[in-house]
Motif scaffolding. Structure first.
Motif, PDB file in Angstrom:
ATOM      1  N   UNK A  15       0.852  -1.186   0.000  1.00  0.00           N
ATOM      2  CA  UNK A  15       0.000   0.000   0.000  1.00  0.00           C
ATOM      3  C   UNK A  15       0.890   1.239   0.000  1.00  0.00           C
ATOM      4  N   UNK A  16       0.595   2.183  -0.855  1.00  0.00           N
ATOM      5  CA  UNK A  16       1.399   3.402  -0.914  1.00  0.00           C
ATOM      6  C   UNK A  16       1.334   4.167   0.399  1.00  0.00           C
ATOM      7  N   UNK A  34      -5.815  -2.729   0.168  1.00  0.00           N
ATOM      8  CA  UNK A  34      -5.155  -2.902  -1.122  1.00  0.00           C
ATOM      9  C   UNK A  34      -5.507  -1.734  -2.045  1.00  0.00           C
ATOM     10  N   UNK A  35      -4.535  -1.247  -2.776  1.00  0.00           N
ATOM     11  CA  UNK A  35      -4.767  -0.189  -3.744  1.00  0.00           C
ATOM     12  C   UNK A  35      -4.550  -0.751  -5.148  1.00  0.00           C
ATOM     13  N   UNK A  36      -5.576  -0.679  -5.960  1.00  0.00           N
ATOM     14  CA  UNK A  36      -5.521  -1.284  -7.286  1.00  0.00           C
ATOM     15  C   UNK A  36      -5.096  -0.274  -8.345  1.00  0.00           C
ATOM     16  N   UNK A  45      -4.837  -5.837 -10.981  1.00  0.00           N
ATOM     17  CA  UNK A  45      -3.457  -5.707 -10.534  1.00  0.00           C
ATOM     18  C   UNK A  45      -3.336  -4.551  -9.550  1.00  0.00           C
ATOM     19  N   UNK A  46      -2.597  -4.785  -8.447  1.00  0.00           N
ATOM     20  CA  UNK A  46      -2.402  -3.716  -7.490  1.00  0.00           C
ATOM     21  C   UNK A  46      -1.199  -2.864  -7.877  1.00  0.00           C
ATOM     22  N   UNK A  47      -0.903  -1.861  -7.063  1.00  0.00           N
ATOM     23  CA  UNK A  47       0.131  -0.895  -7.410  1.00  0.00           C
ATOM     24  C   UNK A  47       1.542  -1.473  -7.354  1.00  0.00           C
TER      25      UNK A  47
END
Length: 440
Positions: A15-16, A34-36, A45-47
């Motif tokens: 996660x950013x 989760x950040x996609x 797909x996540x970051x």
């Protein structure tokens, strides 16, 4: 909620750094840390570039998956011409979508109302149509049903937790037992011997619990949020017969079952039953376009636009995406593949159930499949279902559960473009997930 989000963010290296502060600004918090970043086909797909097979098709609305090239092209071409105009004018995409919807819905449904902005307003409009046409007012729906998020459709939905915060609900809505044969409300042995009691007893509700003025019965042909409950053969025909006998309109809420999800364009076709009104949304947008529709019998078509019309209903851009979606799903072999791949997943999941006592039941049609989770005695075990869904991310699976995360059924509804190889990948990952759960 902020503390929960902080804990999740601390635990997730993918996660950013600014994800927490951003999430704290949400009135409606994202439930996942989760950040996609992007999607392609059935994969998200996540970051950090991690890949997940989306078993929920977004919010069950990405019938053609992420970024379907034909839908994207249709929207790109349309956005350069016209994104939106008042519905006082005709446009080619809207006219084409109306034509196609009449073509693919049951033959008695010949009138299309597109000025609805989503499934909730489509279902609310269907009730208004039925009330106007019949001159009656009450609405019958089922236990565990989910028909939307407006105040009317919240009242219509068969879950007390949905209604609990609101002091003023719509009068004249009754819920009756659903055809949940595994946990039959009437404690019958099965549909072969019960005489379809869950339909027959609706007469008692009509006679003793309603106002005597019932406009419509609204039913999901397969329950969506309620647990992927597939009615037994004969249930929907019996419900159709009851509505005919009592002069009640039958509304099929096909927001989730429609647009190929059950292996036919609509579940009405699978069951051979013609409703008086059918609602559709979600998968109609193909790869995420916001579109919904009410398709009605001529007798139900008296609702004027000033009684049910929304600014972004019938949006030209979304209509172009929807018409293309119907083209793709209607091609030879497409729905056959949905049925075949769905049957293959069901076969593998039944083998999984035989090896894992936590799996109480596997049921579904096409690519609308539910895995019911129980305790060692077979009783519903929602906590175990939620834990499995959360751990699914560790195995590259995006999973959702019934009853807005309160239920004990894991829902398997990947995009309809799923291939046999992708279906095996999905099942392989589910097997690894359940093996890990059993080892805990």
């Amino acid at each position: 909620m902020a503390d929960l989000m902080r804990a999740r963010c601390d635990a997730q290296s993918d996660v950013r750094a600014d994800a927490l502060s951003y999430a704290q600004n949400h009135l409606y918090y994202p439930v996942s840390a989760y950040e996609m970043d992007h999607g392609e086909g059935v994969h998200l797909y996540d970051t950090d570039g991690n890949e997940y097979l989306d078993c929920a098709s977004g919010t069950f609305n990405l019938s053609l998956g992420y970024g379907h090239p034909e839908v994207v092209k249709a929207m790109r071409d349309q956005v350069e011409r016209l994104v939106h105009t008042t519905s006082a004018f005709q446009t080619a995409p809207v006219n084409e979508l109306v034509r196609r919807l009449v073509e693919v819905t049951p033959p008695n449904l010949t009138k299309v109302h597109l000025k609805v902005s989503g499934g909730s307003t489509a279902n609310e409009g269907a009730v208004k149509m039925a009330q106007l046409a019949t001159g009656r007012r009450d609405v019958i729906t089922l236990f565990r049903s989910h028909h939307g998020q407006t105040m009317m459709t919240t009242t219509m939905s068969g879950e007390s937790f949905r209604k609990a915060p609101f002091p003023h609900l719509m009068p004249g809505v009754l819920q009756v037992p659903d055809p949940y044969c595994l946990r039959c409300f009437y404690r019958q042995a099965g549909p072969d011997s019960c005489g379809m009691l869950c339909v027959e007893r609706i007469n008692d509700f009509l006679d003793h619990a309603s106002s005597g003025s019932v406009a419509c019965v609204v039913v999901e042909p397969v329950s969506g949020s309620g647990g992927n409950i597939v009615p037994p053969d004969g249930y929907l025909p019996a419900l159709r017969a009851l509505c005919d006998e009592r002069g009640i309109a039958l509304v099929f809420d096909e927001i989730q079952t429609g647009i190929g999800r059950v292996g036919r364009m609509f579940a009405a076709e699978h069951y051979g039953v013609r409703p008086d009104i059918l609602t559709t949304a979600k998968g109609l947008g193909g790869s995420g376009a916001q579109i919904a529709a009410i398709v009605a019998d001529e007798r139900m078509s008296g609702l004027s636009s000033d009684h049910h019309s929304f600014t972004y209903g019938g949006n030209v851009l979304a209509a172009a995406a929807a018409a293309t979606t119907l083209d793709v799903i209607g091609r030879p072999g497409f729905l056959e593949n949905v049925r075949e791949v769905g049957a293959h997943i069901m076969e593998r999941l039944r083998a999984l159930a035989a090896a894992h006592p936590a799996v109480v039941d596997v049921r579904g049609l096409g690519l609308m499949i539910g895995i019911e989770i129980g305790d060692d005695a077979g009783r519903p075990h929602s906590e175990r279902a939620q834990a499995l869904a959360r751990r699914g991310m560790d195995h590259g699976l995006i999973l959702r559960t019934s009853r807005y995360g309160r239920g004990n059924v894991i829902k398997i509804r990947p995009p309809l473009i799923l291939t046999r190889a992708e279906a095996d990948l999905l099942c392989d990952r589910l097997e690894a997930l359940f093996a890990a759960e059993a080892a805990v």
